[in-house]
Structure formats: structure tokens, C-alpha cells
Design an enzyme around this catalytic site. Structure first.
Site, PDB file in Angstrom:
ATOM      1  N   HIS A   1      59.836  20.126  72.493  1.00 27.39           N
ATOM      2  CA  HIS A   1      59.255  21.427  72.849  1.00 27.39           C
ATOM      3  C   HIS A   1      59.560  21.778  74.301  1.00 27.39           C
ATOM      4  O   HIS A   1      59.954  22.918  74.599  1.00 27.39           O
ATOM      5  CB  HIS A   1      57.744  21.394  72.632  1.00 27.39           C
ATOM      6  N   GLU A   2      59.395  20.810  75.204  1.00 27.67           N
ATOM      7  CA  GLU A   2      59.657  21.082  76.618  1.00 27.67           C
ATOM      8  C   GLU A   2      61.135  21.361  76.867  1.00 27.67           C
ATOM      9  O   GLU A   2      61.488  22.193  77.703  1.00 27.67           O
ATOM     10  CB  GLU A   2      59.170  19.927  77.488  1.00 27.67           C
TER      11      GLU A   2
ATOM     12  N   HIS B   1      61.995  24.892  76.298  1.00 33.24           N
ATOM     13  CA  HIS B   1      61.821  25.782  77.449  1.00 33.24           C
ATOM     14  C   HIS B   1      63.043  25.739  78.363  1.00 33.24           C
ATOM     15  O   HIS B   1      63.437  26.762  78.938  1.00 33.24           O
ATOM     16  CB  HIS B   1      60.584  25.380  78.245  1.00 33.24           C
TER      17      HIS B   1
END
Length: 227
Positions: free
Chosen positions: A99-100, A103
């Protein structure tokens, strides 16, 4: 002026729901933190693989203290993973790390919502801190101008939460797509666990937006009735 607006009951309900959602996130994260992912890869390894696969070899993966303190820093261009993610080969760590990196990929492609959030973060954070003070001062001092300024700042906070939703949802979509396409999730159970962790986290952002909306409507109603 009235201190309690017509949306106060709704705010209390959302506050209760937020506690429930946060508790659900904690339980879901704890459960899947105890399940080893099929490929036995740590969060750091998953993040490194995903970064390299997307041409982000220059982006470092750092360990940071705390629990659920994972984040991507768009200024320093670093992926920062918490202690329970960085060196842990769990399903939850795999999901959070991916998920990170999502980004970081958004940053690389200059996703408009992420760019807007980055540019507005500092001024809006200051505004969000000032807004409650201005509203309280406006009500107790009977100064309508201060109250309306508080309304504007609450509106800015609402905008920030609104922009955050597509940013977070898209990062989770990218994470799950990468894990599925590369087979890193390894099994239907691990895929479901990763999705559960990211869904629980996403609900906290939905709750944040709902609270910001209810607060804005409440303060707007108080200000309108004061005119």
C-alpha cells in the site's frame, strides 16, 4: 448563538462508529500480523520488489518506530515501514508495505489528488487546528465573523478529507493488483487477508470524511442561524 447544532447527534454517532472501525482495524491487523505470508517475505522485501518493478530503485525503504506508523514521504521520497511491518513476513506486513509503495507510484505518475493533497497539507493542517478555536470564540464572544471564518476552515478540512479518499483507495488498489499479478500473495487465504487489512484501514478514512462532513454541516447551520 447556539453551541450545539442540529447535526450534533450525527457527530456523536459517527464518533462511536469511528471507535468501532478503529477497533476493527486493530483486530484485523493483529490477526493477519500473526499469519505468515506464503512467500515468507518481510514487508521490506515486498516493498523493495514492488518499487524496483515500477522503476523506483532510487526510493529507499526505511524502518520507523511505532505501530501502524507506516507512510510514504513525498518530500524525501522514502517508504517508511513500522516495526511490525519492516522485518516481519506476515500477511498484514505484505499488504501494508505494498500500500505504501502504491503511494510512491502515485507520486511517480503525479496523481492529481496526491499532488493536491501534498500542496494543501501544511496550510490545511494549520486551518484544521485553528477552526475549532475560531468557532468557540465566535460563539462565546458573539462574533459572527469569527464563526464564519471557522466555517471556511472546516470546509477546507472537509476538502482535505475528500481528496484523501481517492488517494488511499487507489494505493490499496495498486497494492492488491501487484500482489495478485505477481503471485506474491500466494494463496486465496493470504489474498483475502491482505484485502481485509486494507479494507479495514480504508474505512478509517471514510469515517474521517464522514466526521468532517458532519462537523462542517453542524457549524454551517449554527453560523447561518446566527445571522
Amino acid at each position: 448563538m447556539e453551541f450545539l447544532g442540529p447535526y450534533t447527534p450525527l457527530i456523536l454517532l459517527i464518533l462511536i462508529a469511528s471507535f468501532v472501525i478503529q477497533g476493527s482495524l486493530t483486530r484485523t491487523y493483529r490477526r493477519w500480523s500473526g499469519v505468515r505470508n506464503p512467500r515468507n517475505l518481510t514487508g521490506e522485501q515486498v516493498a523493495r520488489m514492488m518499487l524496483d518493478a515500477n522503476g523506483l530503485n532510487h526510493v529507499p525503504v526505511n524502518a520507523v518506530p511505532g505501530s501502524l506508523s507506516d507512510h510514504y514521504d513525498p518530500l524525501r521520497k522514502t517508504v517508511n515501514l513500522s516495526e511490525g511491518v519492516y522485518g516481519v513476513p506476515s500477511v498484514a506486513a505484505m499488504a501494508v508495505a505494498a500500500h505504501e509503495v502504491g503511494h510512491a507510484i502515485q507520486d511517480r505518475v503525479r496523481m492529481p489528488a496526491l499532488v493536491a493533497r501534498g500542496r494543501l497539507a501544511v496550510p490545511l493542517s494549520l486551518g484544521m487546528n485553528l477552526a475549532p478555536l475560531l468557532v468557540v470564540a465566535g460563539i462565546f464572544l458573539q462574533l459572527t465573523g469569527l464563526l464564519w471564518l471557522g466555517v471556511v476552515l472546516f470546509g477546507a478540512a472537509l476538502l482535505f478529507h475528500l481528496i484523501t479518499l481517492p488517494v488511499e483507495f487507489d494505493a490499496s488498489r495498486r497494492a492488491l493488483a501487484y500482489l495478485n499479478q505477481t503471485g506474491l500473495s500466494g494463496s486465496p487465504e493470504a489474498t483475502g487477508g491482505a484485502r481485509s487489512v486494507l479494507t479495514a484501514a480504508a474505512l478509517t478514512y471514510v469515517a474521517g470524511f464522514a466526521m468532517a462532513l458532519a462537523q462542517f454541516l453542524n457549524i454551517f447551520s449554527i453560523a447561518r442561524n446566527s445571522d
